[in-house]
Write a protein that holds these residues in place. Structure first.
Motif, PDB file in Angstrom:
ATOM      1  N   GLY A 191       0.910  -1.156   0.081  1.00 23.13           N
ATOM      2  CA  GLY A 191      -0.007  -0.002  -0.066  1.00 23.13           C
ATOM      3  C   GLY A 191       0.921   1.144   0.044  1.00 23.13           C
ATOM      4  O   GLY A 191       0.694   2.336   0.751  1.00 23.13           O
ATOM      5  N   PRO A 197       1.312  -0.593  -7.432  1.00 22.82           N
ATOM      6  CA  PRO A 197       1.702  -1.480  -6.203  1.00 22.82           C
ATOM      7  C   PRO A 197       2.891  -2.272  -6.134  1.00 22.82           C
ATOM      8  O   PRO A 197       2.931  -2.865  -7.337  1.00 22.82           O
ATOM      9  CB  PRO A 197       0.230  -2.304  -5.866  1.00 22.82           C
ATOM     10  CG  PRO A 197      -0.306  -2.526  -7.365  1.00 22.82           C
ATOM     11  CD  PRO A 197       0.111  -0.960  -8.055  1.00 22.82           C
ATOM     12  N   HIS A 234      -6.235  -9.773   1.589  1.00 21.45           N
ATOM     13  CA  HIS A 234      -5.567  -8.665   2.571  1.00 21.45           C
ATOM     14  C   HIS A 234      -4.677  -9.621   3.394  1.00 21.45           C
ATOM     15  O   HIS A 234      -5.052 -10.761   4.021  1.00 21.45           O
ATOM     16  CB  HIS A 234      -6.240  -7.950   3.634  1.00 21.45           C
ATOM     17  CG  HIS A 234      -6.841  -6.601   2.961  1.00 21.45           C
ATOM     18  ND1 HIS A 234      -5.691  -5.664   2.700  1.00 21.45           N
ATOM     19  CD2 HIS A 234      -7.966  -6.071   2.370  1.00 21.45           C
ATOM     20  CE1 HIS A 234      -6.442  -4.526   2.343  1.00 21.45           C
ATOM     21  NE2 HIS A 234      -7.652  -4.784   2.014  1.00 21.45           N
ATOM     22  N   ASN A 433      -5.124   6.869   4.297  1.00 20.40           N
ATOM     23  CA  ASN A 433      -5.629   5.621   4.687  1.00 20.40           C
ATOM     24  C   ASN A 433      -7.003   5.848   5.099  1.00 20.40           C
ATOM     25  O   ASN A 433      -7.815   6.158   5.796  1.00 20.40           O
ATOM     26  CB  ASN A 433      -4.940   5.268   6.162  1.00 20.40           C
ATOM     27  CG  ASN A 433      -5.093   4.042   6.388  1.00 20.40           C
ATOM     28  OD1 ASN A 433      -6.079   3.300   5.932  1.00 20.40           O
ATOM     29  ND2 ASN A 433      -4.158   3.590   7.366  1.00 20.40           N
ATOM     30  N   GLU A 437      -7.802   0.985   3.220  1.00 25.69           N
ATOM     31  CA  GLU A 437      -7.294   1.010   2.205  1.00 25.69           C
ATOM     32  C   GLU A 437      -6.349   2.051   1.844  1.00 25.69           C
ATOM     33  O   GLU A 437      -6.734   3.287   2.036  1.00 25.69           O
ATOM     34  CB  GLU A 437      -8.661   1.068   1.042  1.00 25.69           C
ATOM     35  CG  GLU A 437      -9.364  -0.093   1.006  1.00 25.69           C
ATOM     36  CD  GLU A 437      -9.039  -1.606   0.661  1.00 25.69           C
ATOM     37  OE1 GLU A 437      -7.922  -1.453   0.290  1.00 25.69           O
ATOM     38  OE2 GLU A 437      -9.897  -2.317   0.374  1.00 25.69           O
ATOM     39  N   LYS A 438      -5.113   1.792   1.390  1.00 24.73           N
ATOM     40  CA  LYS A 438      -3.990   2.958   1.272  1.00 24.73           C
ATOM     41  C   LYS A 438      -4.367   3.457  -0.212  1.00 24.73           C
ATOM     42  O   LYS A 438      -4.310   2.687  -1.336  1.00 24.73           O
ATOM     43  CB  LYS A 438      -2.553   2.262   1.224  1.00 24.73           C
ATOM     44  CG  LYS A 438      -2.658   1.473   2.570  1.00 24.73           C
ATOM     45  CD  LYS A 438      -2.892   2.028   4.048  1.00 24.73           C
ATOM     46  CE  LYS A 438      -2.293   1.501   5.162  1.00 24.73           C
ATOM     47  NZ  LYS A 438      -3.215   0.246   5.264  1.00 24.73           N
TER      48      LYS A 438
END
Length: 536
Positions: A191, A197, A234, A433, A437-438
């Motif tokens: 993240g 990513p 995750h 944040n 979720e980043k």
């Protein structure tokens, strides 16, 4: 190890094995023992489905054989983008047994992220559902296939459309080579602050230890029941101990679609859930709506992390829900700190507890990399038996994020209190944040500048009671300023995930810049605050 990954230095690998952290197991053996000794034991509950260990083990073996028949083999990268489902578990175990490397994309990812991943890792296969919440993943797969030259197979759980059905990939199991425990088992996604990513290699050895150790600390054994209310892709819901750790402990996994109380409260009571993982926004929601449901969660432990937890909400969990709270700081890159289940309420409310194990090494440093005074705030550096030594195919990024001694620069601002507990104070990374979720500011800014009505753009985090933070886009307009809805449509058209779209829009005549040419976001915040004060 897979080419492009950074191994632990031999002296550290030998030490982690000698001290018993790495025990030479492989994740493909996840279901074997229970399938052999207690095959009818329920492994996974998903809606009306209840699958035994024996059935799950057989399905994984047959899928593994079918994948080999397609030519998917050792070290081949396979993007897996599935919701919480039986198929998700079967696919992962099958790929582990093949020795292929799953790349765990999130259900919310769209063309921008998936096309990048497919090209970056030379993916040979992409596994998706058909339609989830009205989104057709087969259309996404068609777009990805057109842009990813190495992609040979698209496998669909459900109606395959123009592709191949996942359940048609089936064959009689045969003998197969076992992967090396020190090799990469799968990739998680970072993240981080940059647009694309980064791929985080997790090995069989390090992840098996993480699952085993977190299960022990959370009291999860073969009688434990884990609810996956967050996406199982995750790290938090996958292996802390999560879905895989629960199966490793011979427990039962309950797969939920969302953490919404109307869905999961009945599941928790019906299935006797003993452990689950939440983001802080949902902890607050559960506490707020408890009076409507009157739940008895006295047998439940809730792991919470991923964003800032309001201490007042933390203090209400035990009296309102009856549950035990464990407060976590964790990263897919491997660092894990958390409060143990027997910690006093104030420790849980105000700290993130202690590292996962004694072999974890923490440093808190200033901007020059020097250790700060005891109790002072600085950036957290982390090294240990679960923390990566480098991202996949990312030499330049690794040079910035890893110290010469092998510590990961987390980008999080922390302090260590008098009892040795971690306290997270903020972050130095430019990331919003948003409910866990980043959202990388740089990525959103770059795409905003592609709009013909945007001359310049900056992205800021703004406080939000429900999500912790939301995303504010600040633009310098080229002519008439576009509306927020127009910008969101534009970004969606570029294939950005919905959680990355800005929640608010501000327009300014110009952005402030520092002397070295970077957007001065501190000055920009002050400018916006002053403007709001003037308008009152």
């Amino acid at each position: 190890m897979l080419d492009g990954c950074v191994p632990w230095p031999k002296e550290f690998a030998d030490r982690y094995r000698d001290e018993g952290y790495w025990q030479g197991v492989v994740l493909g053996d996840l279901l074997r023992t229970t399938s052999r000794e207690d095959s009818e034991r329920v492994a996974v509950v998903a809606g009306e489905e209840r699958l035994s260990y024996g059935t799950l083990d057989t399905r994984a073996d047959r899928l593994a054989a079918g994948l080999r028949g397609l030519g998917v083999g050792h070290h081949d990268r396979v993007i897996v983008q599935l919701p919480n489902s039986v198929e998700f578990v079967v696919v992962l175990v099958a790929l582990f047994r093949v020795g292929a490397v799953p790349v765990l994309a999130l259900p919310a990812h769209r063309r921008s992220e998936i096309c990048y991943l497919a090209r970056h890792c030379d993916a040979v296969a992409y596994i998706v559902p058909d339609i989830v919440d009205s989104f057709d993943y087969r259309e996404l797969a068609a777009e990805v296939s057109a842009e990813a030259p190495t992609l040979r197979h698209v496998l669909v759980a459900g109606d395959p459309g123009p592709f191949k059905a996942l359940d048609a990939v089936d064959d009689d199991p045969g003998e197969a080579a076992t992967p090396d425990p020190g090799d990469v088992a799968f990739f998680l996604l970072s993240g981080g602050t940059t647009g694309a990513p980064k791929l985080i290699p997790r090995t069989h050895d390090d992840y098996a230890f993480q699952m085993r150790a977190t299960a022990r600390e959370m009291g999860l054994d073969r009688d434990g029941v884990y609810l996956a209310a967050l996406p199982a892709a995750h790290n938090a819901a996958l292996g802390c101990p999560g879905v895989l750790g629960t199966l490793w402990q011979q427990g039962r996994v309950v797969l939920g679609r969302t953490p919404s109380p109307d869905e999961v409260f009945p599941l928790i009571e019906r299935e006797g859930v003993t452990l689950t993982t939440l983001m802080p926004a949902f902890v607050a929601l559960w506490v707020e709506l408890a009076d409507l449901y009157e739940p008895d969660f006295s047998g439940l432990t809730i792991e919470v992390g991923g964003a800032k937890l309001d201490p007042e909400v933390a203090r209400q969990v035990r009296p309102v829900l009856g549950a035990t709270l464990s407060h976590w700081f964790g990263m897919a890159e491997g660092p894990l700190c958390f409060t143990r289940r027997d910690a006093d309420p104030e420790t849980v409310a105000l700290t993130q507890g202690y590292p996962l194990c004694e072999a974890d090494e923490l440093r808190v440093v200033d901007e020059d990399g020097a250790d700060v005074a005891p109790g002072a705030v600085g950036e957290l550096l982390y090294r240990g038996p679960t923390t990566l030594r480098g991202y996949y195919r990312a030499e330049e990024h690794n040079a910035r994020t890893m110290t010469p001694e092998g510590f990961l620069r987390t980008g999080d601002l922390v302090r260590i209190d008098d009892e040795g507990r971690l306290v997270v104070e903020g972050r130095s990374k430019d990331v919003v944040n948003r409910g866990g979720e980043k959202v990388p500011a740089e990525e959103v800014e770059e795409n905003l500048r592609g709009h013909p009505g945007v001359r310049d753009a900056a992205v800021l985090a703004i406080p939000d009671r429900a999500l912790g933070e939301k995303t504010c886009a600040v633009i310098v307009a080229e002519g008439e300023a576009p509306a927020l809805a127009e910008l969101k449509d534009f970004l969606s058209g570029r294939g950005m995930a919905e959680f990355k779209l800005p929640d608010r829009l501000e327009t300014v005549p110009a952005l402030p810049y520092t002397s070295i040419g970077k957007i001065d976001k501190r000055a920009l915040r002050a400018q916006l605050d002053q403007g709001r004060e003037s308008s009152r």
